[in-house]
Enzyme design. Structure first.
Site, PDB file in Angstrom:
ATOM      1  N   ASP A 149      -2.332  -1.296  12.949  1.00 23.72           N
ATOM      2  CA  ASP A 149      -2.786  -0.390  12.351  1.00 23.72           C
ATOM      3  C   ASP A 149      -4.062   0.390  12.885  1.00 23.72           C
ATOM      4  O   ASP A 149      -4.657   1.333  12.431  1.00 23.72           O
ATOM      5  CB  ASP A 149      -3.334  -0.844  10.793  1.00 23.72           C
ATOM      6  CG  ASP A 149      -4.257  -1.934  10.727  1.00 23.72           C
ATOM      7  OD1 ASP A 149      -4.268  -2.576  11.867  1.00 23.72           O
ATOM      8  OD2 ASP A 149      -4.713  -2.067   9.647  1.00 23.72           O
ATOM      9  N   ARG A 171       0.743  -1.184   0.002  1.00 26.70           N
ATOM     10  CA  ARG A 171      -0.245  -0.081  -0.066  1.00 26.70           C
ATOM     11  C   ARG A 171       0.818   1.345  -0.113  1.00 26.70           C
ATOM     12  O   ARG A 171       0.742   2.278  -0.762  1.00 26.70           O
ATOM     13  CB  ARG A 171      -0.804   0.073   1.375  1.00 26.70           C
ATOM     14  CG  ARG A 171      -2.206  -0.738   0.936  1.00 26.70           C
ATOM     15  CD  ARG A 171      -1.988  -2.411   0.573  1.00 26.70           C
ATOM     16  NE  ARG A 171      -3.266  -3.118   0.375  1.00 26.70           N
ATOM     17  CZ  ARG A 171      -3.765  -3.746   1.362  1.00 26.70           C
ATOM     18  NH1 ARG A 171      -2.846  -4.053   2.388  1.00 26.70           N
ATOM     19  NH2 ARG A 171      -4.847  -4.509   1.038  1.00 26.70           N
ATOM     20  N   HIS A 192      -6.173 -10.577  -3.629  1.00 25.40           N
ATOM     21  CA  HIS A 192      -5.148  -9.525  -3.393  1.00 25.40           C
ATOM     22  C   HIS A 192      -4.097  -9.626  -4.486  1.00 25.40           C
ATOM     23  O   HIS A 192      -2.946  -9.219  -4.324  1.00 25.40           O
ATOM     24  CB  HIS A 192      -4.452  -9.486  -2.189  1.00 25.40           C
ATOM     25  CG  HIS A 192      -5.471  -9.075  -0.808  1.00 25.40           C
ATOM     26  ND1 HIS A 192      -5.799  -7.939  -0.775  1.00 25.40           N
ATOM     27  CD2 HIS A 192      -6.230  -9.899  -0.274  1.00 25.40           C
ATOM     28  CE1 HIS A 192      -6.513  -7.722   0.183  1.00 25.40           C
ATOM     29  NE2 HIS A 192      -6.853  -9.014   0.713  1.00 25.40           N
ATOM     30  N   TRP A 219      -0.800  -2.903   8.646  1.00 21.21           N
ATOM     31  CA  TRP A 219      -0.864  -2.691   7.114  1.00 21.21           C
ATOM     32  C   TRP A 219      -1.055  -0.960   7.067  1.00 21.21           C
ATOM     33  O   TRP A 219      -1.279  -0.366   7.906  1.00 21.21           O
ATOM     34  CB  TRP A 219      -2.669  -3.055   7.075  1.00 21.21           C
ATOM     35  CG  TRP A 219      -2.835  -4.338   7.398  1.00 21.21           C
ATOM     36  CD1 TRP A 219      -3.079  -5.035   8.503  1.00 21.21           C
ATOM     37  CD2 TRP A 219      -2.466  -5.433   6.590  1.00 21.21           C
ATOM     38  NE1 TRP A 219      -3.152  -6.344   8.450  1.00 21.21           N
ATOM     39  CE2 TRP A 219      -2.868  -6.813   7.424  1.00 21.21           C
ATOM     40  CE3 TRP A 219      -1.951  -5.534   5.249  1.00 21.21           C
ATOM     41  CZ2 TRP A 219      -2.722  -8.045   6.843  1.00 21.21           C
ATOM     42  CZ3 TRP A 219      -1.698  -6.901   4.790  1.00 21.21           C
ATOM     43  CH2 TRP A 219      -2.221  -7.993   5.360  1.00 21.21           C
ATOM     44  N   ASP A 262       0.330  -6.807  -3.302  1.00 18.79           N
ATOM     45  CA  ASP A 262      -1.109  -6.626  -2.986  1.00 18.79           C
ATOM     46  C   ASP A 262      -1.862  -5.749  -4.109  1.00 18.79           C
ATOM     47  O   ASP A 262      -1.175  -5.632  -5.147  1.00 18.79           O
ATOM     48  CB  ASP A 262      -1.373  -5.904  -1.900  1.00 18.79           C
ATOM     49  CG  ASP A 262      -2.788  -6.423  -1.024  1.00 18.79           C
ATOM     50  OD1 ASP A 262      -4.070  -6.368  -1.526  1.00 18.79           O
ATOM     51  OD2 ASP A 262      -2.542  -6.894   0.247  1.00 18.79           O
ATOM     52  N   GLU A 288      -9.379 -13.007   2.178  1.00 21.67           N
ATOM     53  CA  GLU A 288      -9.958 -11.977   1.728  1.00 21.67           C
ATOM     54  C   GLU A 288     -10.439 -12.377   0.103  1.00 21.67           C
ATOM     55  O   GLU A 288     -10.471 -11.462  -0.580  1.00 21.67           O
ATOM     56  CB  GLU A 288      -9.895 -10.405   1.776  1.00 21.67           C
ATOM     57  CG  GLU A 288      -9.888 -10.168   3.274  1.00 21.67           C
ATOM     58  CD  GLU A 288      -9.225  -8.790   3.751  1.00 21.67           C
ATOM     59  OE1 GLU A 288      -9.939  -8.334   4.528  1.00 21.67           O
ATOM     60  OE2 GLU A 288      -8.490  -8.276   2.687  1.00 21.67           O
ATOM     61  N   GLU A 322      -2.511   1.153   4.627  1.00 26.82           N
ATOM     62  CA  GLU A 322      -3.121   2.057   3.898  1.00 26.82           C
ATOM     63  C   GLU A 322      -3.225   3.702   4.636  1.00 26.82           C
ATOM     64  O   GLU A 322      -3.474   4.510   3.572  1.00 26.82           O
ATOM     65  CB  GLU A 322      -4.663   1.519   3.895  1.00 26.82           C
ATOM     66  CG  GLU A 322      -5.032   0.356   3.342  1.00 26.82           C
ATOM     67  CD  GLU A 322      -4.893  -0.784   4.189  1.00 26.82           C
ATOM     68  OE1 GLU A 322      -4.099  -0.870   5.074  1.00 26.82           O
ATOM     69  OE2 GLU A 322      -5.404  -1.869   3.635  1.00 26.82           O
TER      70      GLU A 322
HETATM   71  C1  ACM Z   1      -5.770  -9.534   6.617  1.00 24.46           C
HETATM   72  O1  ACM Z   1      -5.951  -8.447   7.731  1.00 24.46           O
HETATM   73  N1  ACM Z   1      -6.371  -9.143   5.597  1.00 24.46           N
HETATM   74  C2  ACM Z   1      -5.158 -10.533   7.075  1.00 24.46           C
END
Ligand code: ACM
Length: 526
Positions: free
Chosen positions: A413, A150, A257, A462, A179, A320, A464
């Site tokens: 995060d 990201r 992803h 993460w 990703d 996901e 973002e």
């Molecule tokens: C995740 O937070 N999608 C593993």
């Protein structure tokens, strides 16, 4: 004798103060180490030279006078150590270099916080209290994940980050390299992965969820993002981490992803016209198809990944992967029938098992997010339980290893305070410093045998909403300091107030390294 707890983070298993005058490090202090500890001794000498300016004598022989000695004891476990500090001598005893390295980290924390500085300070009183410490980790997997897809961090920022996590006795740096929003790893056989897949036009302005509500849609920020790590940079970083007893776990996401990869090589996706590298956050529908050529591509990529990363584990994502593209694709539906599978979940499970078999052939162990449980768990897979505790419980009952990564506890995060108005924009959720420190990784209801399948704990960053390394550090610290205690220190853990007491000095260590941590609100007094 002084009874205040020494400011050690993570707290060691056992620490007894000795009633003697402090050890004083001087320019005449000698470091003595025979194999297998010579490299650890050089690491220590280099750190001490950086902060004092003294080139201490390193010798393989024993020495009299002021000294720091490394000693061998094969009876200890590989990451365990004892550290004895007396007026004349420091002795670090270990069975293996990892244990000696952790003894060094604890010794550094006994010295003034300026020991972590890059400015030489020969004028300082370099003293350490006399103690006997016996220490070993509670968990063998002590990890932190950083998302470089990201947003992309310069190698120098990652080295600084790895330095700091190694000081906290973490031993796994999980590197989320690819990703939907960017492919960040050079793959020689597939140059478009980086030529195309590492570039996106822009990123969302404001919160991406708000952007989905038209009234709040601020659109994109108009700032192109591009960058990737060359294989030479990766080899250098792997060696840098290994010298600090940190293994790098690469993550290559599949079957979802995958939008950046498929933007570069549309033939491995399902749409006649591939979508570009994504400029928004959130769950995307782009999946790899399940044709033989796609597996050949993935295996080629993994072959280069295995050559770069010597760690026995490799992470294949698995999270996901929403299935509309598989549901709507006649060839995929025909493939499900041909394989005798019931549905798309079983196809994902078949996909993961196929990759597991490939990795096993190369003596690597597969790690995946807990969705890899859906449709049947691969036999030897290690599960990262992120959607809660259930993934780990199910994996452990099944006889698989699991690593506790649950949201929200160790999702670094998430906001650090309930007063989110006072926090920089984040993805959502909440996990305070106290919440992280209080987290118990062994879920209730497991038998002792099943509990042994919980091999450790890991925090997730993460990115973002972390566009810069300083924002990454703000989100990571000091919660990672608390997490280090969860991963390393014995149960029951010291009280949070005790941790906060030690943290005041510990934050000075982060200050001298210019780590941009969040000052804990717990210290704010009106
Ligand atoms: C995740 O937070 N999608 C593993």
């Amino acid at each position: 004798m002084n009874a205040t707890p020494l400011p050690l983070v993570p707290a060691p298993n056992r620490c007894d103060r000795l009633d003697q005058a402090d050890f004083v490090l001087g320019s005449a202090t000698v470091i003595t180490a025979a194999e297998p500890f010579a490299a650890t001794a050089r690491f220590l000498a280099h750190r001490l030279e950086t902060c004092t300016g003294w080139k201490l004598t390193l010798t393989g022989e024993s020495a009299a006078g002021s000294r720091i000695a490394f000693a061998h004891d094969a009876a200890l476990s590989s990451e365990a150590y004892t550290l004895r500090v007396t007026t004349d001598a420091v002795t670090i005893t270990a069975a293996a270099p990892a244990g000696a390295f952790y003894g060094v980290q604890t010794l550094l924390q006994l010295l003034p916080p300026a020991v972590f500085d890059v400015q030489p300070r020969p004028d300082l009183n370099w003293h350490a209290p006399c103690v006997e410490i016996k220490d070993a980790p509670r968990f063998r997997w002590r990890g932190i994940m950083v998302d470089s897809s990201r947003y992309f961090q310069p190698v120098a920022a990652l080295k600084k980050f790895i330095d700091v996590i190694a000081q906290h006795k973490f031993n796994v740096f999980h590197w989320h390299l690819v990703d939907d929003q960017g492919w960040r790893l050079e793959i020689k056989k597939y140059p478009k992965l980086t030529a195309v897949g590492s570039k996106r036009r822009e990123s969302p302005r404001g919160h991406s969820a708000a952007n989905l509500q038209k009234a709040h849609n601020l659109g994109g920020d108009g700032c192109p993002i591009e960058g990737f790590y060359t294989q030479d940079e990766v080899r250098d970083l792997v060696a840098y981490a290994a010298a600090r007893h940190v293994q790098i776990l690469p993550e290559i996401e599949m079957p979802g992803h995958a939008q950046a990869a498929i933007a570069a090589y549309p033939e491995y996706g399902l749409l006649p016209e591939a979508k570009p590298v994504s400029c928004n956050w959130g769950i995307h529908e782009t999946l790899f198809n399940t044709k033989p050529a796609t597996f050949a591509f993935i295996e080629d990529v993994l072959t280069e990944v295995m050559a770069l990363f010597p760690f026995e584990y490799l992470h294949i994502g698995g999270d996901e992967a929403v299935k509309p593209q598989w549901q709507n694709d006649p060839a995929t539906q025909a493939h499900i029938k041909e394989l005798g599978l019931k549905n798309e979940d079983e196809l994902q499970s078949w996909f993961i098992r196929r990759i597991e078999a490939f990795l096993q052939k190369h003596n690597r162990k597969l790690v995946g997010w807990d969705e890899i449980l859906e449709g049947g768990l691969a036999k030897s897979a290690t599960v990262m339980s992120w959607r809660g505790l259930e993934g780990a419980i199910e994996a452990a009952k099944h006889g698989n290893d699991a690593i506790m990564c649950p949201n929200p506890f160790v999702y670094l995060d998430h906001y650090q305070s309930g007063a989110n108005d006072h926090e920089p924009l984040g993805i959502g959720g909440n996990s305070s410093l106290a919440n992280v420190h209080g987290y118990e990784p062994i879920p209730d209801g497991l038998t002792p045998t099943q509990a042994r399948r919980i091999i450790g704990v890991q925090g997730q960053l993460w990115t973002e909403y972390m566009a810069t390394p300083s924002r990454l550090e703000y989100m990571a610290f000091p919660r990672a300091c608390a997490l280090a205690e969860v991963a390393w220190s014995p149960a029951p853990r010291a009280a949070f107030a005790d941790f906060l007491g030690r943290l005041t000095t510990h934050l000075r260590r982060l200050d001298v390294q210019d780590v941009r941590y969040r000052a804990p609100l717990e210290y704010v007094r009106l």
